[in-house]
Enzyme design. Structure first.
Site, PDB file in Angstrom:
ATOM      1  CG  LEU A  24     -12.374 -12.510   4.130  1.00 20.14           C
ATOM      2  CD1 LEU A  24     -11.374 -13.646   3.917  1.00 20.14           C
ATOM      3  CD2 LEU A  24     -13.145 -12.724   5.419  1.00 20.14           C
ATOM      4  CB  ALA A  25     -11.638  -5.605   5.325  1.00 22.22           C
ATOM      5  NE  ARG A  75       2.278  -7.537  -1.887  1.00 29.21           N
ATOM      6  CZ  ARG A  75       1.676  -8.441  -2.657  1.00 29.21           C
ATOM      7  NH1 ARG A  75       2.059  -8.611  -3.906  1.00 29.21           N
ATOM      8  NH2 ARG A  75       0.677  -9.161  -2.191  1.00 29.21           N
ATOM      9  N   GLY A  93     -12.164  -7.218   0.859  1.00 28.17           N
ATOM     10  CA  GLY A  93     -12.255  -5.754   0.927  1.00 28.17           C
ATOM     11  C   GLY A  93     -11.315  -5.033  -0.011  1.00 28.17           C
ATOM     12  CB  ALA A  96     -16.948  53.840  -6.117  1.00 29.83           C
TER      13      ALA A  96
HETATM   14  C1  UD1 Z   1      -6.181 -15.742  -1.753  1.00 36.52           C
HETATM   15  C2  UD1 Z   1      -6.468 -17.233  -1.998  1.00 36.52           C
HETATM   16  C3  UD1 Z   1      -5.961 -17.617  -3.398  1.00 36.52           C
HETATM   17  C4  UD1 Z   1      -6.594 -16.708  -4.444  1.00 36.52           C
HETATM   18  C5  UD1 Z   1      -6.341 -15.247  -4.102  1.00 36.52           C
HETATM   19  C6  UD1 Z   1      -7.119 -14.359  -5.042  1.00 36.52           C
HETATM   20  C7  UD1 Z   1      -6.281 -18.218   0.228  1.00 36.52           C
HETATM   21  C8  UD1 Z   1      -5.479 -19.057   1.133  1.00 36.52           C
HETATM   22  N1  UD1 Z   1      -5.768 -17.984  -0.990  1.00 36.52           N
HETATM   23  O1  UD1 Z   1      -4.768 -15.597  -1.698  1.00 36.52           O
HETATM   24  O2  UD1 Z   1      -6.299 -18.947  -3.679  1.00 36.52           O
HETATM   25  O3  UD1 Z   1      -6.063 -17.017  -5.699  1.00 36.52           O
HETATM   26  O4  UD1 Z   1      -6.789 -14.950  -2.755  1.00 36.52           O
HETATM   27  O5  UD1 Z   1      -6.781 -13.023  -4.802  1.00 36.52           O
HETATM   28  O6  UD1 Z   1      -7.385 -17.823   0.584  1.00 36.52           O
HETATM   29  N2  UD1 Z   1      -7.467 -11.557   5.224  1.00 36.52           N
HETATM   30  C9  UD1 Z   1      -8.038 -11.382   6.470  1.00 36.52           C
HETATM   31  N3  UD1 Z   1      -7.570 -12.090   7.523  1.00 36.52           N
HETATM   32  C10 UD1 Z   1      -6.569 -12.989   7.392  1.00 36.52           C
HETATM   33  C11 UD1 Z   1      -5.981 -13.171   6.111  1.00 36.52           C
HETATM   34  C12 UD1 Z   1      -6.460 -12.452   5.049  1.00 36.52           C
HETATM   35  O7  UD1 Z   1      -8.947 -10.569   6.627  1.00 36.52           O
HETATM   36  O8  UD1 Z   1      -6.213 -13.593   8.398  1.00 36.52           O
HETATM   37  C13 UD1 Z   1      -7.954 -10.779   4.102  1.00 36.52           C
HETATM   38  C14 UD1 Z   1      -6.878  -9.878   3.538  1.00 36.52           C
HETATM   39  O9  UD1 Z   1      -6.938  -8.589   4.156  1.00 36.52           O
HETATM   40  C15 UD1 Z   1      -7.216  -9.815   2.068  1.00 36.52           C
HETATM   41  C16 UD1 Z   1      -7.928 -11.126   1.784  1.00 36.52           C
HETATM   42  O10 UD1 Z   1      -8.287 -11.652   3.049  1.00 36.52           O
HETATM   43  O11 UD1 Z   1      -8.127  -8.786   1.771  1.00 36.52           O
HETATM   44  C17 UD1 Z   1      -7.086 -12.101   0.994  1.00 36.52           C
HETATM   45  O12 UD1 Z   1      -5.951 -12.489   1.751  1.00 36.52           O
HETATM   46  P1  UD1 Z   1      -4.524 -12.683   1.104  1.00 36.52           P
HETATM   47  O13 UD1 Z   1      -3.591 -13.081   2.169  1.00 36.52           O
HETATM   48  O14 UD1 Z   1      -4.169 -11.515   0.268  1.00 36.52           O
HETATM   49  O15 UD1 Z   1      -4.785 -13.948   0.161  1.00 36.52           O
HETATM   50  P2  UD1 Z   1      -4.004 -14.274  -1.171  1.00 36.52           P
HETATM   51  O16 UD1 Z   1      -2.620 -14.640  -0.875  1.00 36.52           O
HETATM   52  O17 UD1 Z   1      -4.216 -13.175  -2.143  1.00 36.52           O
END
Ligand code: UD1
Ligand code: CA
Length: 463
Positions: free
Chosen positions: A10-11, A17, A105, A427
Site C-alpha cells: 500500500l503506497a 506530516r 510502502g 612546458a
Molecule cells: C494502520 C492500521 C493500524 C496499525 C497501523 C500500523 C488500519 C485501519 N489501521 O493504521 O491498526 O496499527 O497501520 O502502522 O489499517 N494507504 C493507502 N490507501 C488508503 C489508505 C492508506 O494506500 O486509502 C496506505 C498509506 O499510504 C500507508 C498505509 O496504507 O502507507 C497505512 O495507512 P495509514 O492511514 O497510515 O494507517 P494507520 O493509521 O497507520
C-alpha cells in the site's frame, strides 16, 4: 521461495506530516526510496509478477520510481482506507491463488526473515490469516490486537474506536498481514465504512473472518521498530541511521575494515570486497562496486563507480560514474567527475579533474590538471597544470594523446587535438595543432634576458 504468495504494497497515501511536495514513499533512506526497500524485500519472497503496488498520490512518479521490472500497479484514485486500497485491486488480484501478504510502502525496515516467518506461520497452519503484532510500552496510535480465550485474534480495534479497556492492551497491530487468498476475497466485501472517518479499514478483516468461523493468529515480533512506518522527517532520519548501521555491520562481517564506522555512509546496493579499508567520513553511494584490498581515504565520496582490486583512493577525493582499474591510485584531492576510465596502475594525483577521460595503463597525471573528453595512452605523463581546452564556448572537442607521451608542465592543449605516441610537449606551450609521434612541440614565446636591467631600475629609484 515461498509458494504462491501475492504481495500487495500500500503506497497511495501522500504523507501529510512529511510536509513535502513529494509522495512519502519516494523519500530516501539508506540510499533507496522507501518503496523500493519494500519491493526489494518482497522480491526475496515471491517473483516480481506477484508483487503489486497500490498507488494514488503522484501515481505516475511513484510507478516510475520502482526499478524492478514485472511489478504490477493498482491505482487507487481516492484514498478511502487501507481496506479500500486492497479492494481496488480485486480484479487484478482475486484470480491469484495461494496467499496474500499486505505490506506498507512506508515501512521499509521489515526484514525478509521476519516476512518469511509470517508467511511460514500462515502456510504451515490452518489459520485464515496471520497478522504481525508487537508488545509496545506505548501503543498509542496503533490498532490494538484483541485475542480470544484460546489466544486467537478476535478483532483489531483502532485507537479512535477503542474502549479504555481495549486501549489498555499493549499488543499493537503492525499492519502487516498474510491471508489465505480465497478466504480473503470471499469476505473482503464485508468491510463497511462504519467508523467516524468513513474509511474501509483492513483491520476489520480479522473480526470478519473470526465471525465466519475461521481463525486468525497474531505473530509477535520482538522489536516494534522493525515495522516502524515513517510519518515525518525525524523518523526518516532515524530509519536512515538504522539502514546505515545494518549495512556497516554486514560489511564488517564480510571482511571490510571501517575506520570510525559510525561516520561512514554506505548505500544498500554497494558491494565491497574483503580487506578493503574505508576511512572515516567516506561515503560510498549508489551502485558502487569496490574490489578487495582497496583503500578509500577519509572524507572521500565514491558514487555509482567500479573500483577493481587494490585501488587506492586518497582522502578528500570524489569519484562519480567512473571505472578505476586494479592498482590505480586516485587522489588525495582528486575529482573524477563523470564517465572516466582509469586503467590499471594509473595515477591521478591531487587537484586533478577528469571528465569523460580514459587514462591508459600506468599513465600519470600527478598534480593540478584538467583532462576532459580525452584519451591518454598507456604510460604517458601529464605534467602539473596541464589543461585540455575541450570547450570552445559552444561545442566540446576531444583530445587524443598516444602512448608514452610527455606533456610538459602548464601545457594548454586546445582541442580537437591529437598528440602521437612518444611525443614531447615543452612546458608552458599552447598547442593548437596536432603533434606527430616522437616529435617535440613548443608553443611559447622565446625567452628574452636583459642583462643588468634590474640593477639599473633600482638605481633609477634612488634618484
Ligand atoms: C494502520 C492500521 C493500524 C496499525 C497501523 C500500523 C488500519 C485501519 N489501521 O493504521 O491498526 O496499527 O497501520 O502502522 O489499517 N494507504 C493507502 N490507501 C488508503 C489508505 C492508506 O494506500 O486509502 C496506505 C498509506 O499510504 C500507508 C498505509 O496504507 O502507507 C497505512 O495507512 P495509514 O492511514 O497510515 O494507517 P494507520 O493509521 O497507520
Ligand atoms: Ca501509518
Amino acid at each position: 521461495m515461498q509458494p504462491n504468495v501475492t504481495v500487495v504494497i500500500l503506497a497511495a497515501g501522500l504523507g501529510t506530516r512529511m510536509k513535502s511536495r513529494k509522495a512519502k514513499v519516494l523519500h530516501r533512506a539508506g540510499g533507496k526510496t522507501l518503496l523500493q526497500h519494500v519491493v526489494d524485500s518482497a522480491l526475496a519472497l515471491t517473483p516480481a509478477e506477484r508483487i503489486f503496488v497500490v498507488v494514488g498520490h503522484q501515481a505516475e512518479t511513484v510507478r516510475a520510481s520502482v526499478t524492478t521490472p514485472g511489478v504490477g500497479f493498482i491505482e487507487q484514485t481516492e484514498q478511502k482506507g487501507t481496506g479500500h486500497a486492497v479492494l481496488t485491486g480485486r480484479d487484478a488480484l482475486s484470480g491469484l491463488d495461494g496467499y496474500l501478504m499486505i505490506l506498507y510502502g512506508d515501512s521499509p525496515l521489515l526484514r525478509v526473515e521476519t516476512l518469511a516467518r509470517l508467511i511460514g506461520q500462515e502456510t504451515s497452519g490452518s489459520a485464515a490469516g496471520v497478522l504481525m503484532s508487537a508488545m509496545m510500552d506505548d501503543p498509542t496510535g496503533y490498532g490494538r490486537v484483541i485475542r480470544d480465550q484460546r489466544g486467537n485474534v478476535r478483532e483489531v480495534v483502532e485507537q479512535k474506536a477503542g474502549t479504555p479497556e481495549q486501549l489498555a492492551v499493549r499488543e499493537a497491530n503492525m499492519g502487516i498481514y498474510c491471508f489465505r487468498a480465497d478466504l480473503f476475497w470471499k469476505h473482503v466485501g464485508e468491510i463497511k465504512p462504519d467508523n467516524p472517518a468513513r474509511e474501509y479499514y483492513l483491520t476489520d478483516m480479522p473480526a470478519i473472518l473470526a465471525r465466519a468461523g475461521h481463525t486468525v493468529e497474531a505473530m509477535q515480533i520482538a522489536d516494534p521498530n522493525e515495522a516502524l512506518g515513517i510519518n515525518d522527517r525525524a523518523q526518516l532520519a532515524e530509519v536512515d541511521a538504522i539502514f546505515r548501521e545494518r549495512k556497516r555491520r554486514q560489511l564488517m562481517r564480510d571482511g571490510v575494515t571501517l575506520v570510525k564506522p559510525e561516520t561512514i555512509t554506505v548505500d544498500a546496493a554497494v558491494e565491497i570486497g574483503p580487506d578493503t579499508i574505508i576511512e572515516a567520513f567516506a561515503q560510498i553511494l549508489g551502485r558502487t562496486k569496490i574490489g578487495a584490498d582497496c583503500t578509500v581515504g577519509a572524507c572521500s565520496i565514491v558514487q555509482d563507480s567500479v573500483l577493481e582490486d587494490g585501488v587506492q583512493v586518497g582522502a578528500f577525493t570524489m569519484v562519480a560514474t567512473s571505472h578505476v582499474g586494479s592498482g590505480a591510485q586516485v587522489g588525495p584531492y582528486a575529482r573524477l567527475r563523470m564517465e572516466n576510465h582509469v586503467e590499471a596502475g594509473a595515477h591521478i594525483g591531487n587537484f586533478v579533474e577528469l571528465k569523460k577521460t580514459r587514462m591508459g595503463k600506468g599513465a600519470k597525471a600527478n598534480h593540478l590538471a584538467y583532462l576532459g573528453d580525452s584519451t591518454i595512452g598507456a604510460k604517458s605523463n601529464i605534467g602539473a597544470g596541464a589543461i585540455t581546452c575541450n570547450y570552445d564556448g559552444k561545442y566540446k572537442h576531444p583530445t587524443r594523446i598516444g602512448e608514452g607521451a610527455f606533456i610538459g608542465t602548464n601545457s594548454t592543449l586546445v582541442a580537437p587535438l591529437e598528440i602521437g605516441d612518444g611525443a614531447y610537449i615543452a612546458a608552458g606551450s599552447v598547442i593548437t595543432d596536432d603533434v606527430p609521434a616522437d616529435a617535440l612541440a613548443l608553443g611559447r614565446a622565446r625567452q628574452a634576458v636583459k642583462e643588468e636591467w634590474a640593477k639599473k631600475r633600482r638605481e633609477l629609484g634612488k634618484k
